[in-house]
Design a protein around this motif. Structure first.
Motif, short mmCIF file in Angstrom:
data_model
loop_
_atom_site.label_atom_id
_atom_site.label_comp_id
_atom_site.label_asym_id
_atom_site.label_seq_id
_atom_site.Cartn_x
_atom_site.Cartn_y
_atom_site.Cartn_z
N ASN A 35 7.17 -7.84 1.35
CA ASN A 35 5.84 -7.69 1.93
C ASN A 35 5.99 -7.38 3.42
O ASN A 35 7.11 -7.26 3.92
CB ASN A 35 4.96 -8.92 1.67
CG ASN A 35 5.58 -10.19 2.22
OD1 ASN A 35 6.43 -10.16 3.11
ND2 ASN A 35 5.16 -11.32 1.66
N LYS A 36 4.87 -7.28 4.12
CA LYS A 36 4.92 -6.89 5.53
C LYS A 36 5.72 -7.89 6.37
O LYS A 36 6.50 -7.49 7.23
CB LYS A 36 3.51 -6.76 6.11
CG LYS A 36 2.78 -5.54 5.61
CD LYS A 36 1.41 -5.45 6.22
CE LYS A 36 0.63 -4.31 5.61
NZ LYS A 36 -0.71 -4.18 6.16
N ASP A 54 4.79 -6.78 -2.78
CA ASP A 54 3.39 -7.01 -2.44
C ASP A 54 3.06 -6.19 -1.19
O ASP A 54 3.16 -6.68 -0.08
CB ASP A 54 3.15 -8.50 -2.20
CG ASP A 54 1.70 -8.82 -1.91
OD1 ASP A 54 0.85 -7.92 -2.11
OD2 ASP A 54 1.41 -9.95 -1.48
N VAL A 55 2.71 -4.92 -1.40
CA VAL A 55 2.41 -4.01 -0.29
C VAL A 55 1.10 -3.28 -0.56
O VAL A 55 0.44 -3.52 -1.57
CB VAL A 55 3.56 -2.99 -0.07
CG1 VAL A 55 4.81 -3.68 0.43
CG2 VAL A 55 3.85 -2.20 -1.31
N ASP A 56 0.73 -2.36 0.35
CA ASP A 56 -0.55 -1.65 0.21
C ASP A 56 -0.56 -0.65 -0.94
O ASP A 56 -1.54 -0.52 -1.65
CB ASP A 56 -0.89 -0.95 1.53
CG ASP A 56 -1.04 -1.94 2.67
OD1 ASP A 56 -1.93 -2.80 2.57
OD2 ASP A 56 -0.27 -1.87 3.64
#
Length: 151
Positions: free
Chosen positions: A94-95, A126-128
């Motif tokens: 993720n970020k 878990d990203v955009d």
């Protein structure tokens, strides 16, 4: 002479040009402004794009239609090959983890994962956005994909 007295070498400092101070200075008379005309006068300026009174280009060309340019979204792109190299099994992509690993600079950036390369580790992504090929490879390796809410 003491050690801390510093002096510039000869020729390193020059006097500034003082224009318009008489003909004997070599920089007198027109003072570098040329002869006559608007630019030679005091206060004589023209704005950027001025064409001498002719209708300027930026006003001659019609502005029509709608441009989506101002609303476009730019994504920081990561391929599976990069993720494979930096992450170990059972980690979350993720970020926050991308920033910790020095792959992403800004937390506000949008992140997209692309499917270039192979993935052998079980990861939770878990990203955009995730491309279809990347999603397939992640799930094939036993991982899972969580995308941000559809825009």
């Amino acid at each position: 002479m003491s050690d801390y007295t510093l002096k510039a070498p000869y020729g390193a400092t020059k006097n500034r040009k003082r224009v318009g101070r008489g003909s004997s200075s070599g920089l007198g008379s027109t003072a570098g402004r040329g002869n006559k005309g608007q630019q030679s006068r005091s206060g004589g300026k023209v704005y950027v794009g001025f064409e001498g009174g002719q209708m300027p280009l930026y006003r001659r060309i019609a502005r029509r239609g709608f441009s989506n340019y101002y609303f476009k979204k730019e994504y920081e792109i990561f391929n599976l090959s990069e993720i494979e190299a930096k992450y170990s099994s059972d980690e979350v992509v993720n970020k926050e983890t991308l920033i910790q690993k020095g792959m992403l600079k800004k937390a506000s950036a949008l992140v997209k994962v692309l499917g270039d390369g192979e993935l052998t580790k079980k990861l939770t992504v878990d990203v955009d956005k995730v491309s279809a090929s990347a999603k397939e490879k992640i799930e094939k390796a036993g991982g899972s994909v969580k995308e941000a809410a559809a825009e």
